[in-house]
Structures are given as structure tokens and as C-alpha cells.
Design an enzyme around this catalytic site. Structure first.
Site, short mmCIF file in Angstrom:
data_model
loop_
_atom_site.label_atom_id
_atom_site.label_comp_id
_atom_site.label_asym_id
_atom_site.label_seq_id
_atom_site.Cartn_x
_atom_site.Cartn_y
_atom_site.Cartn_z
CE1 TYR A 1 -2.34 3.24 2.62
CE2 TYR A 1 -3.67 2.57 0.74
CZ TYR A 1 -3.41 3.46 1.77
OH TYR A 1 -4.21 4.56 1.94
CG ASP B 1 5.89 3.72 0.49
OD1 ASP B 1 4.69 3.49 0.23
OD2 ASP B 1 6.26 4.48 1.41
CE LYS C 1 2.56 4.79 8.02
NZ LYS C 1 1.18 4.80 8.51
P1 KE4 Z 1 -0.61 8.42 4.60
O1 KE4 Z 1 -1.15 9.14 3.36
O2 KE4 Z 1 -1.67 7.60 5.30
O3 KE4 Z 1 0.16 9.35 5.53
O4 KE4 Z 1 0.51 7.39 4.09
C1 KE4 Z 1 0.16 6.44 3.11
C2 KE4 Z 1 1.13 5.28 3.20
C3 KE4 Z 1 2.13 5.18 2.25
N1 KE4 Z 1 3.03 4.16 2.28
C4 KE4 Z 1 2.97 3.21 3.26
C5 KE4 Z 1 3.97 2.10 3.25
C6 KE4 Z 1 1.96 3.27 4.25
O5 KE4 Z 1 1.91 2.30 5.20
C7 KE4 Z 1 1.02 4.32 4.23
C8 KE4 Z 1 -0.10 4.43 5.24
N2 KE4 Z 1 -0.20 3.36 6.17
C9 KE4 Z 1 -1.54 3.13 6.73
C10 KE4 Z 1 -1.43 1.97 7.71
N3 KE4 Z 1 -1.25 0.73 7.06
C11 KE4 Z 1 -2.12 4.35 7.36
C12 KE4 Z 1 -3.35 4.08 8.20
C13 KE4 Z 1 -4.58 4.63 7.54
O6 KE4 Z 1 -4.75 4.47 6.32
O7 KE4 Z 1 -5.39 5.22 8.29
#
Ligand code: KE4
Length: 427
Positions: free
Chosen positions: A142, A237, A265
């Protein structure tokens, strides 16, 4: 009715699904979500005053624990000087310097407001500098909700991607090719079929969004050599793994050099920060230095930069990762010992302070393995564990995160509660 339930009813009237991010709705564990009112260190407290040992950590940012005193002071000091100027500030230069100091492959970095913005921008940059349109991503990984990533595999291994959300144009989806994580052959096949049409390969160096799946030895290095062979940009990523599994991220842990890295994060310390960075010759193609456009009103926001900079300073202190990895090993090896004692065929994957307990007895090295997990059994386990006062991610396909605020006592208590919850769930 308890306060969380009451708030959820209200929230659903004004926010889609009552949440601002889908996974928070507890949809896959069959319970109403907890509304959190406060947090400190390793603990969170829900709207009904119940306290939990927290292993979600806001999905990764809270590596030094919630409401860390030094982070709060840094944010307050920044806030006292104003919250946003829409102009460059020294703080964002200091944060950029710190990121570059910690991640050797990053020579220049652009700050944005989320991991999604970081990955969207990195893909646009890769397409801009190569003049190519296709990208390769991996099933089960993701990268945020950018259109190019909400893609499922086409019918055949070499067919172009298809949208996995309404609203994603099929023409755009068709530019995303899907490979298998830890399946080097699937990547080679795509390169063989599409050769110099591929702008970028984007991968989570440790998969953290289908549960936690480490790269098999040589997998990442193989991606590096394929990208070199075809002139393709390798994007790691590290939104989740960055500053989490090693001060320099998974790329330092596994000694692989990407062309671009996306981050998020931890670098915001709980405030909204994302970033993408890499070789100067590539990053200098980003506006206004170069033609690839990307912008943001609150990018580099001083409060977020203050929280992120202080967090990176704290994790850079001598011994921080030794201690974090020690306490994490105590947890994850403790879970493994419980599984063996109870004779339950479960699978535990972890890398330092991020891990996942899969409710399947087969080893989990890829997406297909992860999908064999018994999600109904996970949901039962989740509920029993929550009732015991331990809060893990409300989905089988997420990660547990340990912070430096988790004490020996927290781990001992957690292991005791996990054994109780496993006994109840497994019957
Ligand atoms: P954000 O747009 O949520 O800040 O980041 C996206 C993203 C990009 N790349 C990786 C590897 C990620 O894990 C994420 C976001 N992770 C999720 C948890 N698996 C965020 C939680 C959510 O979607 O509320």
C-alpha cells in the site's frame, strides 16, 4: 450506551463511515471503534476512560511514545511563534538536514503533508525524469490512496492493472503493472514484456500493509539490478519502515540504494509530515528548480517540522535502537513462545519493532500466503485482547508497533493478556 458508541453514532451523521480513515472504523473486526480521548507514553485512553497498552502507535509515528514531553515542548515553542507562514522557515531546513544526515541515499528532500502525497509526487517525478508512463507496484503493498496505487492485478500476470476503487480511470490504472512481493520472477517477466516503458518500481522494502513480510534475501537487490538494467527509477516506500527498523530505514538495514525514498509517519512525530527525496540530479527536476510540479500550502509546517525534528533527534540518541529492538524482541519472541506452549499453528513475522501475528500456520512470505489467514479468528482474538486492555491494529493485515515508551512491565502484561486472548479465541 458508552461514550465511544455515542460518539460513533454522532460521527456517522457528519463524516463518511464516522471516521476520517477507513481502517479506524474497525470494519474487519466486527466492533464499533473506540474513540480515543488522550494518550501518554505506551498508553491510550478511550472516551469512556478505559486505558490500553497501545501497539498501533497512530500506525507508526509514535516511536518515542505518545505525548513525549520533549516533543510537546518543541511543538509548543514553535506554536508560540505562529502556526503557519506559507513561507520558508529555518525549521524545515533543519528537518531536511536531519533526514539527509540519517538516510545516505537522500541528497535532497521535499517535505509534504502525508505519505500519500509523498508517493504520488515520487511517481510523478519518476515519470517526469524518464519520460515513461508505466510503473510497477506489488500486490498487497500500500502506498496511500493516489490513483496510480488503487490498482488490482489484471486477469493475466502480464496484463495491465485494473482499478480497485471507483473513480480511478481505467486508462490510468492500465499504466500500473502488478508484480508479486518476494517474487523476483514476476518482476523480470514484466520488464521483459515492457522493457523501457517502465518509469518506476515502487515497493515497501518490508511489506507492512499485508501484515509484516520481510524481503527474502536478494529480493531488493534484484529490483535494484533490474532497474539499473532498464533505466528505471527504484522507489523505496519507507513511509512505515523509515526511521523505524533502522535509523537509516530498511534501505540501511538491507544495504540497498534506491533512487528515491518516500517517507512519513515518524518524521512528523505525530503531526502531518510526508517527504520524498533522493539523488540531487533527480530531485532538482522538482519545481521550482525543475519542471516537475508539486506544491502544498502547509508543506514544511513549522509545528509539524518541530515535532518531526525533535523525534528524529530523540531516536538518534546513542542506544535508542538497541533498546527499542531489545524490548521489541522480548515481545515478539514472547508471543512465539506462547504459540509454541499452546501448540497453536500461527505465524509471527517481525523486523525489529514492527511485527504481525498471522492466523495461519503456513509461512507468510507473500500476499497469497497472507490471504490464507483466518480473519474471523483474528477478529475474535482482537476483541478478547481489547477487552483485556491491549490495543493492536483492528485488521489482520496491519502491523504492531513497539515504542521506546513500552516498559518491561508493559511487555510482561501484554504477553499475559495475549495468552489469555489466544486461549479464548482458539478455544
Ligand atoms: P498516509 O497518506 O496515510 O500518511 O501514508 C500512506 C502510506 C504510504 N506508504 C505506506 C507504506 C503506508 O503504510 C502508508 C499508510 N499506512 C496506513 C497503515 N497501514 C495508514 C493508516 C490509515 O490508512 O489510516
Amino acid at each position: 450506551m458508552n461514550k465511544s458508541k455515542e460518539l460513533f453514532q454522532k460521527a456517522k451523521k457528519v463524516i463518511p463511515g464516522g471516521v476520517n480513515s477507513p481502517v479506524r472504523a474497525f470494519g474487519s473486526v466486527g466492533r464499533d471503534p473506540l474513540f480515543i480521548s488522550s494518550a501518554k507514553g505506551s498508553r491510550i485512553t478511550d472516551a469512556d476512560g478505559r486505558e490500553y497498552i497501545d501497539y498501533v502507535g497512530s500506525w507508526g509515528p509514535m516511536i518515542v511514545g505518545h505525548a513525549n514531553d520533549e516533543v510537546l515542548v518543541a511543538v509548543q515553542k514553535a506554536a508560540d511563534r505562529g502556526t503557519s507562514f506559507g513561507a520558508p522557515t529555518e525549521l524545515e531546513v533543519q528537518l531536511a538536514d536531519k533526514i539527509i544526515e540519517m538516510v545516505p541515499s537522500v541528497e535532497k528532500v521535499r517535505l509534504v503533508n502525508s505519505g500519500t502525497e509523498a508517493t504520488m509526487s515520487a511517481i510523478r517525478l519518476a515519470r517526469g525524469v524518464t519520460g515513461r508512463d508505466k510503473i510497477i507496484k506489488f500486490e498487497g503493498c500500500y502506498h496511500g490512496h493516489g490513483d496510480s496505487f488503487l490498482i488490482k492485478a489484471g486477469s493475466g500476470a502480464l496484463t495491465l492493472g485494473e482499478p480497485n476503487s471507483p473513480g480511478v480511470p481505467s486508462q490510468l490504472a492500465g499504466l500500473t503493472l502488478i508484480a508479486g512481493f518476494n517474487d523476483a520472477e514476476s518482476v523480470a517477466e514484466l520488464f521483459e514484456a515492457y522493457k523501457n516503458e517502465i518509469a518506476a518500481v515502487i515497493v515497501e522494502p518490508i511489506a507492512g500493509n499485508m501484515g509484516v513480510i520481510p524481503p527474502q534475501p536478494g529480493f531488493l537487490q534484484n529490483l535494484r539490478s533490474l532497474c539499473d538494467q532498464y533505466g528505471t527509477i527504484l522507489i523505496l516506500d519507507e513511509v512505515m519502515t523509515g526511521f523505524r527498523v533502522h535509523p537509516g530505514g530498511a534501505q540501511s538495514l538491507y544495504d540497498v540504494q534506491p533512487d528515491l525514498t518516500t517517507m512519513g509517519k515518524v518524521i512528523g512525530g505525530g503531526l502531518p509530515v510526508g517527504a520524498y527525496g533522493g539523488r540531487a540530479e533527480i530531485m532538482d527536476q522538482v519545481a521550482p528548480a525543475g519542471p516537475v510540479y508539486q506544491a502544498g500550502t502547509l508543506s514544511g509546517n513549522p509545528l509539524a517540522a518541530a515535532a518531526g525534528l525533535k523525534t528524529l533527534e530523540l531516536i538518534s540518541r546513542d542506544g535508542f535502537f538497541d533498546e527499542l529492538n531489545r524490548i521489541s524482541e522480548k515481545l515478539f519472541e514472547g508471543i512465539r513462545a506462547i504459540m509454541q506452549k499452546l501448540g497453536f499453528g500461527l505465524t509471527l513475522n517481525y523486523v525489529n519493532s514492527m511485527g504481525c501475528l498471522f492466523f495461519t500456520e503456513n509461512e507468510v512470505t507473500g500476499f497469497a500466503d497472507a490471504l490464507k489467514s483466518d480473519t474471523a479468528l483474528f477478529a475474535k482474538f482482537f476483541g478478547y485482547l481489547l477487552d483485556e486492555g491491549v490495543y493492536i491494529a483492528p485488521s489482520q493485515f496491519e502491523a504492531m508497533f513497539v515504542s521506546s515508551a513500552h516498559s518491561e512491565q508493559d511487555i510482561d502484561t501484554t504477553l499475559d493478556k495475549m495468552e489469555k486472548a489466544l486461549r479464548k479465541a482458539m478455544g
